[in-house]
Motif scaffolding. Sequence first.
Motif, PDB file in Angstrom:
ATOM      1  N   LYS A 348     -34.899 127.598  78.210  1.00  8.74           N
ATOM      2  CA  LYS A 348     -34.100 126.601  78.919  1.00  8.74           C
ATOM      3  C   LYS A 348     -34.639 125.222  78.561  1.00  8.74           C
ATOM      4  CE  LYS A 348     -32.904 129.489  82.893  1.00  8.74           C
ATOM      5  NZ  LYS A 348     -32.998 129.636  84.360  1.00  8.74           N
ATOM      6  N   SER A 349     -33.725 124.305  78.275  1.00  7.76           N
ATOM      7  CA  SER A 349     -34.145 122.963  77.876  1.00  7.76           C
ATOM      8  C   SER A 349     -33.283 121.933  78.604  1.00  7.76           C
ATOM      9  CB  SER A 349     -33.988 122.798  76.366  1.00  7.76           C
ATOM     10  OG  SER A 349     -34.312 121.482  75.985  1.00  7.76           O
ATOM     11  N   PRO A 350     -33.878 120.852  79.129  1.00  6.14           N
ATOM     12  CA  PRO A 350     -33.061 119.797  79.726  1.00  6.14           C
ATOM     13  C   PRO A 350     -32.017 119.305  78.730  1.00  6.14           C
ATOM     14  CG  PRO A 350     -35.385 119.393  80.129  1.00  6.14           C
ATOM     15  CD  PRO A 350     -35.310 120.530  79.152  1.00  6.14           C
ATOM     16  N   GLY A 351     -30.768 119.222  79.167  1.00  7.04           N
ATOM     17  CA  GLY A 351     -29.686 118.794  78.269  1.00  7.04           C
ATOM     18  C   GLY A 351     -29.947 117.449  77.646  1.00  7.04           C
ATOM     19  N   LEU A 352     -30.693 116.602  78.373  1.00  6.38           N
ATOM     20  CA  LEU A 352     -30.967 115.261  77.833  1.00  6.38           C
ATOM     21  C   LEU A 352     -31.893 115.317  76.614  1.00  6.38           C
ATOM     22  CD1 LEU A 352     -31.181 113.140  81.083  1.00  6.38           C
ATOM     23  CD2 LEU A 352     -29.542 112.861  79.231  1.00  6.38           C
ATOM     24  N   THR A 353     -32.593 116.444  76.429  1.00  5.52           N
ATOM     25  CA  THR A 353     -33.408 116.592  75.208  1.00  5.52           C
ATOM     26  C   THR A 353     -32.493 116.588  73.986  1.00  5.52           C
ATOM     27  OG1 THR A 353     -34.952 117.965  76.453  1.00  5.52           O
ATOM     28  CG2 THR A 353     -35.155 118.014  74.057  1.00  5.52           C
ATOM     29  N   PHE A 354     -31.389 117.347  74.074  1.00  5.37           N
ATOM     30  CA  PHE A 354     -30.404 117.363  72.981  1.00  5.37           C
ATOM     31  C   PHE A 354     -29.854 115.961  72.749  1.00  5.37           C
ATOM     32  CE2 PHE A 354     -30.439 121.810  73.808  1.00  5.37           C
ATOM     33  CZ  PHE A 354     -30.025 122.399  72.624  1.00  5.37           C
ATOM     34  N   TYR A 355     -29.513 115.340  73.861  1.00  2.00           N
ATOM     35  CA  TYR A 355     -28.907 114.008  73.784  1.00  2.00           C
ATOM     36  C   TYR A 355     -29.888 113.032  73.141  1.00  2.00           C
ATOM     37  CZ  TYR A 355     -26.532 109.749  75.215  1.00  2.00           C
ATOM     38  OH  TYR A 355     -25.903 108.536  75.208  1.00  2.00           O
ATOM     39  N   TYR A 356     -31.134 113.080  73.577  1.00  2.87           N
ATOM     40  CA  TYR A 356     -32.134 112.123  73.112  1.00  2.87           C
ATOM     41  C   TYR A 356     -32.456 112.316  71.629  1.00  2.87           C
ATOM     42  CZ  TYR A 356     -36.257 109.179  73.132  1.00  2.87           C
ATOM     43  OH  TYR A 356     -37.146 108.184  72.856  1.00  2.87           O
ATOM     44  N   VAL A 357     -32.618 113.571  71.225  1.00  2.00           N
ATOM     45  CA  VAL A 357     -32.928 113.858  69.816  1.00  2.00           C
ATOM     46  C   VAL A 357     -31.768 113.407  68.923  1.00  2.00           C
ATOM     47  CG1 VAL A 357     -33.308 115.704  68.131  1.00  2.00           C
ATOM     48  CG2 VAL A 357     -34.494 115.763  70.329  1.00  2.00           C
ATOM     49  N   THR A 358     -30.544 113.725  69.355  1.00  2.00           N
ATOM     50  CA  THR A 358     -29.359 113.327  68.588  1.00  2.00           C
ATOM     51  C   THR A 358     -29.239 111.813  68.529  1.00  2.00           C
ATOM     52  OG1 THR A 358     -28.294 115.354  69.329  1.00  2.00           O
ATOM     53  CG2 THR A 358     -26.862 113.674  68.376  1.00  2.00           C
ATOM     54  N   LYS A 359     -29.485 111.185  69.654  1.00  2.00           N
ATOM     55  CA  LYS A 359     -29.371 109.729  69.774  1.00  2.00           C
ATOM     56  C   LYS A 359     -30.302 109.007  68.797  1.00  2.00           C
ATOM     57  CE  LYS A 359     -30.045 106.223  73.405  1.00  2.00           C
ATOM     58  NZ  LYS A 359     -28.718 105.606  73.381  1.00  2.00           N
ATOM     59  N   SER A 360     -31.525 109.539  68.661  1.00  2.00           N
ATOM     60  CA  SER A 360     -32.520 108.872  67.814  1.00  2.00           C
ATOM     61  C   SER A 360     -32.070 108.814  66.350  1.00  2.00           C
ATOM     62  CB  SER A 360     -33.867 109.582  67.912  1.00  2.00           C
ATOM     63  OG  SER A 360     -33.745 110.905  67.445  1.00  2.00           O
ATOM     64  N   ILE A 361     -31.162 109.701  65.948  1.00  2.00           N
ATOM     65  CA  ILE A 361     -30.675 109.739  64.566  1.00  2.00           C
ATOM     66  C   ILE A 361     -29.298 109.105  64.450  1.00  2.00           C
ATOM     67  CG2 ILE A 361     -29.956 111.286  62.692  1.00  2.00           C
ATOM     68  CD1 ILE A 361     -32.052 113.284  64.048  1.00  2.00           C
ATOM     69  N   ILE A 362     -28.452 109.441  65.396  1.00  2.00           N
ATOM     70  CA  ILE A 362     -27.034 109.093  65.296  1.00  2.00           C
ATOM     71  C   ILE A 362     -26.800 107.574  65.370  1.00  2.00           C
ATOM     72  CG2 ILE A 362     -26.190 109.048  67.690  1.00  2.00           C
ATOM     73  CD1 ILE A 362     -24.104 111.120  66.880  1.00  2.00           C
ATOM     74  N   GLU A 363     -27.730 106.865  66.022  1.00  2.00           N
ATOM     75  CA  GLU A 363     -27.509 105.434  66.224  1.00  2.00           C
ATOM     76  C   GLU A 363     -28.310 104.563  65.258  1.00  2.00           C
ATOM     77  OE1 GLU A 363     -28.257 104.805  70.371  1.00  2.00           O
ATOM     78  OE2 GLU A 363     -26.256 105.476  70.933  1.00  2.00           O
ATOM     79  N   ASP A 364     -28.965 105.191  64.303  1.00  2.00           N
ATOM     80  CA  ASP A 364     -29.801 104.433  63.368  1.00  2.00           C
ATOM     81  C   ASP A 364     -29.056 103.321  62.646  1.00  2.00           C
ATOM     82  OD1 ASP A 364     -32.168 105.583  63.910  1.00  2.00           O
ATOM     83  OD2 ASP A 364     -32.309 106.815  62.108  1.00  2.00           O
TER      84      ASP A 364
END
Length: 439
Positions: A348-364
């Motif tokens: 089980k992983s906090p959904g915001l982990t997915f969001y945060y990891v994706t965010k760090s790349i997607i908004e570069d």
Amino acid sequence: MIKLFDLTLQINGFPMREAKAELQKILAIPEEEYGRFIEKQKMEIVHFHLNNNPFYKELVGENSLKNWSDLPILTKENLQKPLNERLSMGYTSKNSYVNKTSGSSGHPFIFVKDKFCHALTWASYMYRFGWYGIDFNSSYQARFYGIPLDFIGNKKERFKDFLSHRYRFSIFNLSDEVLESFLKDFKSKKFDYINGYTSSIVLFAKFLQQKNIILKEICPTLKVCMVTSEMLFEEDKLLLEKQFGIPIVNEYGASELDLIAFQNPGSQWQVNSETLFLEILDENNQTVPNGISGRVVITSLYNKAHPFIRYDIGDIGVLDEKSTLKKPILKQLIGRTNDVAILPSGKKSPGLTFYYVTKSIIEDDENVKEFIIKQTKTDTFEVEYVSETELTLAQINKIEEAITLYLEPNLYFTFSRKITLERSIRGKLKQFTSFLLCN
């Protein structure tokens, strides 16, 4: 000068003078006596509801209560019943403050506060906004919130905005054309502060970044920006500070309770210990040591119309090790308990982990303005995003590699570009949703 904001509340039956006086008395209690004050308020509110609220008495049962920890945890599911079945004796929807939660947790419900309790809520807000030189009676607010779209609801909200000295930016459409109109308003109006939903304010900051504009330079009266209702990530805070040129203050509250925590001038997320008692509990409802994460459980110390005693708000947080009873510090807010991704491995992983990891790349490359993630199967996720151009294959591969590194391999992602993202009725953006838990 007429204090129109205070006067409006007073006319509506909210005793602001008494509430402000009570708050000042609480603030004057020294640290060494604060524990006694908290214990006294806890016992008074529990005994009031046991004697005057059949709903709460039934919830507690006939067990004799020796310890605070014997009291049941109140959940949003407990409150999914008609309001008149939950009211304390002597209180009605006519002589109390009634409102509805946003339903972002998946469990919307109508709640009520007695009028003194609601006046204390406003006194608490006024006190903390005052840390930054903001006076609700005179400071002009740029408000980034949703607004009812029906004619009567819209006009009522606009009238409330007038009385509250605020100008509302509707956030349901945040196209470049609309953001350009926001910019014109900042050029022509003397705003003192910004207040509203994090995601829409961040989007406005990205628009300013593209235009290389510092908001303070075109609206010199601006003093501070308070963001609320959605997670504020550190990079976004830095972006806001840079593009607005003013301090950014993080606010955490719940409409059914009060202001829960507010960033003080020392950059600490200071918990409201005057009208609330906050606990961090583990899965066995035991208090965890400061510095350890757990469920945020809150008691409203003054609400006599409706019990919010050991109320699980649905969030996961951490209290700082330096916290005291008078000055608890919220070290971290991790996310909602229902925003959890259940993966094929059983992890089980906090959904915001997915969001945060994706965010760090997607908004570069500053191409993507905003995005959300939806889990549709244990191994399948949909990313919906708003951008100038489609994501490249290289960016998508990079996201998948990062997710494999931080979480686990063999997860599948689909990416769909949208013109706008779906927001709640109130204009909130839910960054992560698991449809596995919605069924």
